[in-house]
Write an enzyme that holds these catalytic residues in place. Structure first.
Site, PDB file in Angstrom:
ATOM      1  CD  GLU A 287      -3.249   0.434   2.132  1.00 20.26           C
ATOM      2  OE1 GLU A 287      -2.843   0.103   3.259  1.00 20.26           O
ATOM      3  OE2 GLU A 287      -4.450   0.611   1.895  1.00 20.26           O
ATOM      4  CG  HIS A 308       6.925 -29.926   0.336  1.00 15.73           C
ATOM      5  ND1 HIS A 308       7.509 -31.149   0.103  1.00 15.73           N
ATOM      6  CD2 HIS A 308       7.639 -29.369   1.349  1.00 15.73           C
ATOM      7  CE1 HIS A 308       8.501 -31.333   0.948  1.00 15.73           C
ATOM      8  NE2 HIS A 308       8.610 -30.266   1.719  1.00 15.73           N
ATOM      9  CE  LYS A 422     -12.096   2.357   1.200  1.00 13.42           C
ATOM     10  NZ  LYS A 422     -11.526   3.293   2.152  1.00 13.42           N
TER      11      LYS A 422
HETATM   12  O1  PA5 Z   1      -3.244   1.545   5.995  1.00 14.98           O
HETATM   13  C1  PA5 Z   1      -4.322   2.089   5.793  1.00 14.98           C
HETATM   14  O2  PA5 Z   1      -4.430   3.304   5.920  1.00 14.98           O
HETATM   15  C2  PA5 Z   1      -5.544   1.298   5.409  1.00 14.98           C
HETATM   16  O3  PA5 Z   1      -5.285  -0.035   5.274  1.00 14.98           O
HETATM   17  C3  PA5 Z   1      -6.621   1.483   6.460  1.00 14.98           C
HETATM   18  O4  PA5 Z   1      -6.111   1.086   7.693  1.00 14.98           O
HETATM   19  C4  PA5 Z   1      -7.860   0.668   6.120  1.00 14.98           C
HETATM   20  O5  PA5 Z   1      -8.338   1.056   4.865  1.00 14.98           O
HETATM   21  C5  PA5 Z   1      -8.940   0.875   7.173  1.00 14.98           C
HETATM   22  O6  PA5 Z   1      -9.259   2.223   7.288  1.00 14.98           O
HETATM   23  P1  PA5 Z   1     -10.033   2.785   8.532  1.00 14.98           P
HETATM   24  O7  PA5 Z   1      -9.187   2.590   9.722  1.00 14.98           O
HETATM   25  O8  PA5 Z   1     -10.256   4.232   8.232  1.00 14.98           O
HETATM   26  O9  PA5 Z   1     -11.339   2.026   8.620  1.00 14.98           O
END
Ligand code: PA5
Length: 432
Positions: A287, A308, A422
């Site tokens: 990410e 394996h 989203k």
């Molecule tokens: O690293 C990040 O920012 C994301 O993975 C968020 O943690 C994830 O999308 C969840 O978001 P939120 O905590 O706003 O629900």
């Protein structure tokens, strides 16, 4: 902790290439520490291990104690950075079979809000029918659909089971200090809350209440975890010489390999309780770096199990990858291979080794074989799997990820690509 890098013949860079990349890494390191790069309003995690207050730690520990008194099960509702850090630590430290045979007084931690599978949630509710439980709902934005749906379903179950008033005492909300639907709901209902700091993004939040509360509820020592992070932070923040800074060495190696057209980094572990460390690591790097058409694709295997299966691909498939091996020096427990007089299964030759030594030999053999197959090796060593070492490892990767993102020229602290699905999902669902 230490690091060892062994490159295959085809992955050797020229001195000029190395020097150029070193300069980039050093610049990225200064950018991170001087806080003048992209996303610099999300750097609260750098000093978190020294900034977290005694008051907050005590609040987390006391809340965890209160939960442990009331619950056999603790449900952690969250997705991405809002659950993976806690899960990585808990899975790595817990007994592998505690879901069957839990001995101590700590609740079993289960997860929700990381999936919209109807079957999964139904199974969870069925199980919660028969158990005493508390829950935490974790969302920095307070608006993420998956945890919001799970929270609504489980909250209804909790309220039916305990009554509205008692249910409120069993819910902890971890969210923004002032905004978001979850914060509004928590204020309205009077839930106990913890704050996700403004300057810390989800995937860097394991040492905030997001990670620390579930970890403390599961019975692990959050002070030792923070101590480990603090120890390694000292080294990484104060040593700007690349030859003495293991995070910079890691960043240099992975970026040189990326430059040499290795597009996949495979995190390799040799014990099943580290699988969620890999899941957390994949989110952290995937990410943070996967944007603007750039970034290593991060994947993982758990050996010797996966030798394996995926082992075949790693040895002889497309030459697109290198491996980062998590080496653990010592096990926490020991078990003896029994001696057999007649040696009818022909294993007596192994009696001079512990099982960990045999596992280490398998690891060494695999490294050699994969190197022969042109798969370069980065080895990151920790002493053992405990709170302090895991704290070191998590901070090491966070720090390396920040520097690596800047080396690559991206903002490691945003995730614009996550928003796209989203928007499309909301439009398909007819959200106004
Ligand atoms: O690293 C990040 O920012 C994301 O993975 C968020 O943690 C994830 O999308 C969840 O978001 P939120 O905590 O706003 O629900």
């Amino acid at each position: 902790m230490n690091i060892n890098i062994t490159l295959s013949q085809n992955d050797l860079s020229s001195i000029k290439e190395k020097e150029k990349m070193k300069e980039k890494v050093e610049k990225a390191y200064s950018t991170l520490l001087n806080k003048n790069g992209l996303g610099n309003d999300f750097l609260g995690w750098i000093d978190l291990p020294i900034n977290i207050s005694e008051k907050e730690i005590l609040d987390i520990e006391n809340t965890a104690k209160m939960i442990r008194k009331q619950a056999e099960i603790f449900v952690v509702i969250g997705i991405g950075g809002s659950y993976l850090g806690a899960r990585a630590v808990i899975e790595s430290l817990k007994n592998n079979f505690d879901y069957i045979n839990k001995k101590d007084s700590c609740p079993i931690v289960v997860y929700a809000g990381n999936t919209m599978s109807e079957d999964y949630l139904s199974d969870l509710i069925e199980m919660l029918d028969k158990k005493d439980y508390c829950l935490t709902v974790i969302s920095k934005s307070g608006t993420t659909t998956e945890p919001a749906i799970s929270f609504r379903i489980i909250r209804e179950h909790l309220e039916k089971k305990y009554g509205k008033q008692q249910a409120k005492q069993r819910i902890i909300a971890i969210t923004d200090k002032e905004k978001g639907v979850l914060k509004e709901l928590a204020n309205e209902q009077g839930y106990k809350t913890f704050v996700v700091p403004d300057d810390i993004g989800g995937r860097y939040s394991v040492l905030t209440p997001v990670g620390l509360l579930p970890i403390a509820v599961a019975g692990f020592d959050i002070r030792k975890l923070i101590l480990g992070a603090k120890q390694i932070r000292e080294q990484l923040v104060n040593e700007n010489h690349i030859d003495k800074n293991i995070a910079l060495q890691y960043v240099l190696a992975r970026n040189l390999l990326y430059k040499r057209k290795k597009s996949v980094e495979l995190l390799v572990n040799y014990q099943p309780n580290l699988v969620y460390i890999s899941e957390w690591w994949k989110q952290l790097f995937g990410e943070s770096e996967g944007k603007e058409g750039k970034g290593l694709f991060v994947a993982s295997v758990s050996n010797t199990t996966d030798l394996h299966s995926m082992g075949q691909y790693v040895q002889e498939g497309s030459r697109i990858m290198f491996e980062t091996v998590l080496h653990v020096n010592n096990s926490n427990k020991s078990i003896k291979i029994p001696m057999l007089e007649n040696d009818n299964d022909k294993l007596n030759y192994l009696l001079k080794y512990s099982l960990t030594e045999i596992n280490h030999k398998a690891e060494e053999a695999t490294r050699l074989a994969h190197l022969e197959g042109d798969v370069s090796q980065i080895m990151i060593t920790i002493d053992k799997v405990d709170e302090e070492n895991i704290g070191q490892l998590l901070y090491f990767f966070e720090f390396a990820c920040g520097v690596s993102g800047y080396t690559l020229g991206v903002n490691p602290f945003n995730q614009p690509g996550v928003e796209n699905y989203k928007k499309k999902m909301f439009s398909l669902l007819g959200k106004k």
